[in-house]
Design a protein around this motif. Structure first.
Motif, PDB file in Angstrom:
ATOM      1  N   VAL A 111       9.957   1.629   3.193  1.00 59.14           N
ATOM      2  CA  VAL A 111       9.695   0.763   4.345  1.00 59.14           C
ATOM      3  C   VAL A 111       8.215   0.389   4.342  1.00 59.14           C
ATOM      4  N   ARG A 112       7.908  -0.674   5.070  1.00 54.09           N
ATOM      5  CA  ARG A 112       6.502  -1.066   5.241  1.00 54.09           C
ATOM      6  C   ARG A 112       6.161  -0.988   6.722  1.00 54.09           C
ATOM      7  N   ILE A 113       5.106  -0.260   7.038  1.00 54.87           N
ATOM      8  CA  ILE A 113       4.724  -0.027   8.432  1.00 54.87           C
ATOM      9  C   ILE A 113       3.457  -0.810   8.762  1.00 54.87           C
ATOM     10  N   ILE A 114       3.509  -1.567   9.870  1.00 54.76           N
ATOM     11  CA  ILE A 114       2.306  -2.228  10.394  1.00 54.76           C
ATOM     12  C   ILE A 114       1.571  -1.196  11.241  1.00 54.76           C
ATOM     13  N   PRO A 115       0.361  -0.800  10.848  1.00 53.41           N
ATOM     14  CA  PRO A 115      -0.335   0.215  11.645  1.00 53.41           C
ATOM     15  C   PRO A 115      -0.938  -0.380  12.910  1.00 53.41           C
ATOM     16  N   ASN A 116      -1.172   0.471  13.898  1.00 53.61           N
ATOM     17  CA  ASN A 116      -1.842   0.041  15.129  1.00 53.61           C
ATOM     18  C   ASN A 116      -3.224  -0.514  14.824  1.00 53.61           C
ATOM     19  N   HIS A 117      -3.972   0.234  14.027  1.00 63.92           N
ATOM     20  CA  HIS A 117      -5.381  -0.094  13.788  1.00 63.92           C
ATOM     21  C   HIS A 117      -5.632  -0.015  12.289  1.00 63.92           C
ATOM     22  N   VAL A 118      -5.816  -1.165  11.685  1.00 66.75           N
ATOM     23  CA  VAL A 118      -5.835  -1.239  10.226  1.00 66.75           C
ATOM     24  C   VAL A 118      -7.050  -0.531   9.620  1.00 66.75           C
ATOM     25  N   CYS A 119      -8.210  -0.613  10.271  1.00 66.75           N
ATOM     26  CA  CYS A 119      -9.452  -0.065   9.678  1.00 66.75           C
ATOM     27  C   CYS A 119      -9.322   1.431   9.383  1.00 66.75           C
ATOM     28  N   VAL A 120      -8.784   2.181  10.334  1.00 68.61           N
ATOM     29  CA  VAL A 120      -8.702   3.628  10.144  1.00 68.61           C
ATOM     30  C   VAL A 120      -7.588   3.991   9.162  1.00 68.61           C
ATOM     31  N   SER A 121      -6.592   3.139   9.016  1.00 69.17           N
ATOM     32  CA  SER A 121      -5.546   3.399   8.019  1.00 69.17           C
ATOM     33  C   SER A 121      -6.078   3.174   6.605  1.00 69.17           C
ATOM     34  N   VAL A 122      -6.770   2.067   6.393  1.00 67.85           N
ATOM     35  CA  VAL A 122      -7.344   1.804   5.062  1.00 67.85           C
ATOM     36  C   VAL A 122      -8.265   2.963   4.658  1.00 67.85           C
ATOM     37  N   ASN A 123      -9.031   3.453   5.623  1.00 72.99           N
ATOM     38  CA  ASN A 123      -9.996   4.533   5.361  1.00 72.99           C
ATOM     39  C   ASN A 123      -9.321   5.823   4.894  1.00 72.99           C
ATOM     40  N   LEU A 124      -8.010   5.922   5.086  1.00 72.70           N
ATOM     41  CA  LEU A 124      -7.275   7.128   4.680  1.00 72.70           C
ATOM     42  C   LEU A 124      -6.620   6.998   3.309  1.00 72.70           C
ATOM     43  N   GLN A 125      -6.771   5.850   2.661  1.00 75.40           N
ATOM     44  CA  GLN A 125      -6.113   5.632   1.369  1.00 75.40           C
ATOM     45  C   GLN A 125      -7.049   5.999   0.212  1.00 75.40           C
ATOM     46  N   ASP A 126      -6.447   6.411  -0.910  1.00 74.35           N
ATOM     47  CA  ASP A 126      -7.230   6.621  -2.137  1.00 74.35           C
ATOM     48  C   ASP A 126      -7.657   5.275  -2.719  1.00 74.35           C
ATOM     49  N   SER A 127      -6.719   4.350  -2.704  1.00 75.84           N
ATOM     50  CA  SER A 127      -6.973   2.976  -3.144  1.00 75.84           C
ATOM     51  C   SER A 127      -5.815   2.152  -2.580  1.00 75.84           C
ATOM     52  N   LEU A 128      -5.840   0.839  -2.779  1.00 77.36           N
ATOM     53  CA  LEU A 128      -4.788  -0.005  -2.199  1.00 77.36           C
ATOM     54  C   LEU A 128      -3.981  -0.667  -3.300  1.00 77.36           C
ATOM     55  N   LEU A 129      -2.691  -0.771  -3.066  1.00 79.42           N
ATOM     56  CA  LEU A 129      -1.809  -1.535  -3.943  1.00 79.42           C
ATOM     57  C   LEU A 129      -1.764  -2.961  -3.401  1.00 79.42           C
TER      58      LEU A 129
END
Lengths: 373, 373
Positions: free
Chosen positions: B326-344
């Motif tokens: 599934v693909r989840i739209i996060p509430n607040h994108v900035c803090v979600s990106v900050n939790l990733q190792d890298s982005l696909l």
């Protein structure tokens, strides 16, 4: 560990008191010894091999992990590992079967859809992995619902090549109220655990492992009859929730976030450089705050933005100045540690930097292999 | 960017639609052109050099950063950089003056206690740094309170060696209500901004830069009279808050978290492997949820633990199976990106991995310098 001059370390950074970590470890190990329990700390809280080694030195009999990265890292520290999370998909199974073969690896799961591919992967890699069946005991997150489902999965694990039924797992994560109000809730969970062990015995299964426990119910873990080990994670450091629940005292707090005052322009507040990217913006109590100063309990963190934490000065006579350093007790220590690059740790008169090798999700390759010279 | 087979990428991971990123960039650049504004995106949202380059290609005139790590990384992408955060302490000032000298570096601040040591550090390093004075326009976080304080700091910046007064900065972060309800609030902020520019003119200052804007008020930025540039950050991807505010439509959403269903054992829910360590447990609306499925708006994330996200299935006839993605739209994108190792990232028919070079706080050393061969 790298020795470091603490004055050369920038804020914000997670700050650990290693003597308190050892004292917490000693207390938990003593408690477990007194009640005949094994202690398998969940290292998702600290993600550090140094701290895992410290826990093992204090008496931990194995380690609990949630991710394959954590498993890869911790397989260099212990030979007794529990992956307390269902590994789903070929990519994760491939990583799992590549873990060292000498590892006594256990995996917790709650479905045949996870068990069957796991067994197939293990069988084709000619390795045996232990299985713990997880039952939901009230949190409503993962775990089979009925005792019949536990038996059914145990039967299936027994049948399949590549896996062995080793026991059951539960997590009473719904019990987060003050310690004094936990009795009835702990009894409810204990009854469900007992129901499982009795039903398993009737079906001819003697679980080698009954894995349970949590930090808020830490000192009552022996009340879950039949339990053989506890996995409590945040008790390595404790946090504001643990303090409010009553499972830890201020003297047990071993982790704070070191921060610097960067603005006092707005009346009644002061801004520090620890925001939601250092503390995590997670409400854990009716107070609605995000942390409390370690040295001034009357000062709370009332607002968090990404790089800003706003301190509430309405109940203090302290007058912060720009450049002042403060230590913040976070609401939830696990998510705060996960936001650090590394941790600054005090050990008496010396300071060291702790690596967080288990952080992130990518494949872990030991640093010494990357830099062999 | 490393090309990658998306089937070889494990979940959870942040997933970016690069065509939508380009389309968002194009829309913002057009809006800015129409209203004679400069666009200086805040890269705290994405922390990626590739995406910063894409924004510059689309018309961004410079970059905004919050941390010295971000400044170090982005100094390789732009020569026009704003550090929109007060740098406090000798360690941070040392990093700041080591940024490339050819950089047109601006620093925002709100106190003489930050300005004086910054000026001294710049003077001793024989470099000039531009100063923006930040005023609080209602958020109550940082920023001087009175227009007299703006003038006083501008005077001080003028006097000191090593720094030049370049203008003013504001952030209307308190305006997070639905777009249709923003009028009165935007007018209030606009009045405060105008008061500043008028007072500055009287005092003989013509600000080169009046830096403002935010994502929730993105398309009204021209209503802040005198504004010369906007810094909106999350508009690179948008998120659930932006959708609910009305500043973006579903077609503009360029970031989701790709997750896998790992358990369906508890009735009425399904558990995915994106927890608070992938999404961040930040409530941003009265709904109290933590995200929504991209393809099924009726399914929300009702609970988040560290590695568990619990989907609410009470309003759907979808029956998730273990292994489903599934693909989840996060509430607040900035803090979600900050939790990733890298982005696909998807770019039409191809997929690439994006590095998040700006993540973390340690000194950044360019990879090509570490691995020169």
């Amino acid at each position: 560990m790298r020795a470091v001059d603490p004055d050369k370390v920038e804020t914000p950074i997670g700050y650990v008191d290693l003597q308190r970590v050892r004292s917490n470890a000693k207390k938990i190990a003593s408690y477990c010894k007194e009640h005949g329990l094994n202690w398998r700390p969940h290292i998702k809280t600290h993600k550090s091999r140094e701290i895992a080694r410290l826990q093992i030195d204090a008496g931990a009999t194995g380690i609990t992990v949630a991710t394959l990265r954590e498993a890869e890292v911790m397989s260099t520290v212990t030979e007794d590992l529990l992956l307390a999370y269902p590994p789903v998909g070929d990519l994760k199974l491939k990583r799992l079967i590549q873990l060292p073969h000498e590892l006594d690896l256990k995996v917790a799961l709650d479905s045949a859809q996870v068990l069957k591919p796991l067994a197939a992967a293990c069988a084709s890699a000619e390795r045996q992995v232990g299985i713990l069946i997880e039952r939901d005991v009230g949190l409503g997150r993962v775990g089979v619902q009925r005792v019949e489902d536990v038996i059914q999965l145990a039967d299936l694990a027994q049948e399949l090549d590549g896996v062995d039924f080793r026991g059951i797992m539960f997590y009473p994560g719904q019990i987060r109220m003050a310690e004094v109000d936990q009795d009835a809730h702990v009894r409810e969970v204990a009854a469900l655990v007992e129901e499982m062990t009795v039903a398993l015995a009737k079906a001819g299964f003697v679980p080698d492992i009954v894995s349970g426990g949590s930090t808020p119910t830490l000192w009552r873990s022996h009340n879950y009859s039949g339990i053989t080990e506890i996995r409590s994670g945040s008790s390595v450091f404790f946090d504001l929730e643990a303090l409010r629940v009553g499972v830890a005292s201020h003297d047990d707090l071993a982790y704070t976030v070191l921060a610097t005052v960067v603005s006092t322009a707005v009346h009644g507040g002061a801004v520090v450089d620890a925001g939601s990217k250092a503390l995590s913006k997670e409400v854990r109590s009716a107070e609605g705050d995000y942390g409390v100063l370690f040295d001034r309990a009357e000062v709370t963190v009332k607002t968090l933005n990404e790089e800003h934490g706003v301190l509430d000065l309405s109940r203090t006579d302290w007058e912060p100045r720009i450049g002042d350093q403060v230590r913040i007790i976070p609401n939830h220590v696990c998510v705060s540690v996960n936001l650090q690059d590394s941790l600054l740790a005090q050990d008496g008169d010396t300071h060291v930097m702790l690596n967080l090798e288990g952080k992130g999700r990518s494949l872990w390759v030991e640093e010494s292999l990357l830099n062999p010279h």
